[in-house]
Scaffold this motif. Sequence first.
Motif, short mmCIF file in Angstrom:
data_model
loop_
_atom_site.label_atom_id
_atom_site.label_comp_id
_atom_site.label_asym_id
_atom_site.label_seq_id
_atom_site.Cartn_x
_atom_site.Cartn_y
_atom_site.Cartn_z
N LEU A 272 0.78 -1.23 0.00
CA LEU A 272 0.00 0.00 0.00
C LEU A 272 0.82 1.29 0.00
O LEU A 272 0.45 2.25 -0.69
CB LEU A 272 -0.96 0.00 1.19
N PRO A 273 1.93 1.41 0.75
CA PRO A 273 2.63 2.70 0.80
C PRO A 273 3.04 3.26 -0.57
O PRO A 273 2.83 4.46 -0.81
CB PRO A 273 3.85 2.40 1.69
N PRO A 274 3.60 2.45 -1.49
CA PRO A 274 3.92 3.03 -2.80
C PRO A 274 2.69 3.52 -3.56
O PRO A 274 2.76 4.54 -4.26
CB PRO A 274 4.59 1.86 -3.54
N LEU A 275 1.57 2.82 -3.42
CA LEU A 275 0.34 3.26 -4.09
C LEU A 275 -0.14 4.58 -3.51
O LEU A 275 -0.53 5.49 -4.26
CB LEU A 275 -0.75 2.20 -3.96
N LYS A 276 -0.11 4.71 -2.20
CA LYS A 276 -0.52 5.98 -1.57
C LYS A 276 0.35 7.13 -2.05
O LYS A 276 -0.15 8.22 -2.36
CB LYS A 276 -0.43 5.85 -0.04
N THR A 277 1.65 6.89 -2.13
CA THR A 277 2.57 7.94 -2.59
C THR A 277 2.28 8.32 -4.04
O THR A 277 2.26 9.50 -4.39
CB THR A 277 4.03 7.48 -2.46
N ALA A 278 2.03 7.32 -4.88
CA ALA A 278 1.72 7.58 -6.29
C ALA A 278 0.45 8.39 -6.43
O ALA A 278 0.38 9.36 -7.20
CB ALA A 278 1.61 6.27 -7.06
N ILE A 279 -0.59 8.02 -5.68
CA ILE A 279 -1.86 8.74 -5.75
C ILE A 279 -1.70 10.17 -5.26
O ILE A 279 -2.22 11.12 -5.86
CB ILE A 279 -2.94 8.00 -4.96
N GLU A 280 -0.98 10.35 -4.17
CA GLU A 280 -0.83 11.68 -3.58
C GLU A 280 0.01 12.61 -4.44
O GLU A 280 -0.14 13.83 -4.38
CB GLU A 280 -0.26 11.57 -2.17
N THR A 281 0.92 12.05 -5.23
CA THR A 281 1.81 12.90 -6.04
C THR A 281 1.32 13.07 -7.48
O THR A 281 1.36 14.17 -8.04
CB THR A 281 3.25 12.36 -6.05
N PHE A 282 0.86 11.99 -8.09
CA PHE A 282 0.42 12.04 -9.48
C PHE A 282 -1.09 12.22 -9.62
O PHE A 282 -1.55 12.72 -10.64
CB PHE A 282 0.83 10.75 -10.21
N GLY A 283 -1.85 11.80 -8.62
CA GLY A 283 -3.30 11.88 -8.69
C GLY A 283 -3.89 10.58 -9.21
O GLY A 283 -3.30 9.91 -10.07
N ILE A 284 -5.07 10.23 -8.74
CA ILE A 284 -5.68 8.95 -9.07
C ILE A 284 -5.96 8.80 -10.57
O ILE A 284 -5.98 7.68 -11.10
CB ILE A 284 -6.98 8.73 -8.26
N ASP A 285 -6.15 9.89 -11.29
CA ASP A 285 -6.44 9.80 -12.72
C ASP A 285 -5.25 9.33 -13.53
O ASP A 285 -5.38 9.04 -14.73
CB ASP A 285 -6.89 11.17 -13.26
N ARG A 286 -4.08 9.25 -12.91
CA ARG A 286 -2.85 8.85 -13.60
C ARG A 286 -2.38 7.46 -13.20
O ARG A 286 -1.31 7.02 -13.65
CB ARG A 286 -1.74 9.86 -13.31
N ILE A 287 -3.13 6.75 -12.36
CA ILE A 287 -2.66 5.48 -11.81
C ILE A 287 -3.50 4.34 -12.37
O ILE A 287 -4.73 4.38 -12.34
CB ILE A 287 -2.74 5.47 -10.27
N LEU A 288 -2.85 3.29 -12.87
CA LEU A 288 -3.53 2.16 -13.51
C LEU A 288 -3.00 0.85 -12.92
O LEU A 288 -1.79 0.68 -12.73
CB LEU A 288 -3.28 2.17 -15.02
N PHE A 289 -3.90 -0.05 -12.67
CA PHE A 289 -3.52 -1.35 -12.11
C PHE A 289 -2.84 -2.21 -13.18
O PHE A 289 -3.23 -2.22 -14.33
CB PHE A 289 -4.76 -2.07 -11.59
N SER A 290 -1.81 -2.94 -12.76
CA SER A 290 -1.17 -3.95 -13.61
C SER A 290 -0.51 -4.98 -12.71
O SER A 290 -0.33 -4.76 -11.51
CB SER A 290 -0.13 -3.31 -14.54
N VAL A 291 -0.12 -6.10 -13.30
CA VAL A 291 0.48 -7.19 -12.53
C VAL A 291 1.95 -7.40 -12.88
O VAL A 291 2.79 -7.59 -12.01
CB VAL A 291 -0.31 -8.50 -12.74
N ASP A 292 2.29 -7.40 -14.16
CA ASP A 292 3.62 -7.75 -14.67
C ASP A 292 3.73 -9.26 -14.88
O ASP A 292 4.76 -9.88 -14.61
CB ASP A 292 4.74 -7.26 -13.77
N TYR A 293 2.66 -9.86 -15.36
CA TYR A 293 2.61 -11.29 -15.66
C TYR A 293 3.54 -11.62 -16.83
O TYR A 293 3.61 -10.85 -17.79
CB TYR A 293 1.17 -11.68 -16.01
N PRO A 294 4.28 -12.72 -16.79
CA PRO A 294 4.34 -13.72 -15.73
C PRO A 294 5.48 -13.51 -14.74
O PRO A 294 5.78 -14.42 -13.97
CB PRO A 294 4.55 -15.00 -16.54
#
Length: 331
Positions: A272-294
């Motif tokens: 969670l901490p990296p996601l919170k930092t990304a949202i707080e700095t870039f904003g939720i409109d710039r954040i997209l979920f991914s996995v990096d499979y495989p």
Amino acid sequence: MRIVTLEEHFTSPELVKRIPKEVIADRGWTSPENAPPIMQQAQKLLPEVGDIRLKSMDEAGITVQVISVSGPGADLLPPEEGVQLAREYNNVLAEKIAAYPTRFAGFAHLPMTAPEAAADELERAVKELGFCGALINGTTNNLFLDHASFMPILSKAQELDVPIYLHPNFPQKAVREAYYGNFPDAVSSILASGAFGWHAETGIHILRLFASGTLNRFPKLQLIIGHMGEMLPFMMARSEDMLNKELVKSDRSLSEVLRQQINITSSGFFTLPPLKTAIETFGIDRILFSVDYPFSENEKGKAFLDNLDLPAADLEKFLHGNADRLLKLKV
């Protein structure tokens, strides 16, 4: 809820065989037998785009994977050979996507040693094959994308209104030896890649595009970077203080450029901490979920999502809304 992931990978062993082994090794890729266990496991899954991949997606609740070419590719070949390999790679990927059109989409593989031809291949892949943009694996011949030779590619992406996913690759040999050498091959390989080196270099790549004025030259160009922003969310304020717009003669500050032209995926990060930092700095409109499979497991992505406590509107943007909009995905 619909879930889209967009740093998800594929390779064709038959096409990779056309790249000389010594060229692959010089770029930093270890031989399969000497690769770290995580890479060996991924190599088994990378070529498969069918039942195994779909089963894993279904179990994790993933609706759509946007697939891109991973590993050694056309950027390691001379221009003419690279153009042919990239074209064949894109055709193969398009065929695999066509078998499951509601489950897969694609990023184009580009012949980066032939930038004018790469721009043409990007246009073909978008207009004829229906791809969502392109994915570029780091530097080409030790050159970053701010080099003048790559301007046709960036110009074409802006013209087509499709994003470029700037994915990590191994640093050049001198950097690998200086910073990540003197360890067993498997340790050096991981340190230079997923443990740190990939992310530091991709972050620097974006900073170069700002410092050089390249992003100002193409103000409508959209770039995507993975791994919760390749260290940039944590470094944004510090980098902006040091690399201020007066120094680089930019009309926009670093944070303005990043928030207007850079999109972040969560690939490979499940805390969670990296996601919170990304949202707080870039904003939720710039954040997209991914996995990096495989290279990362879809199950880890599901476990991460199961423990998220985001507002419903933000969760919808993170899981699919931002990707649908940016990539113009059919819903």
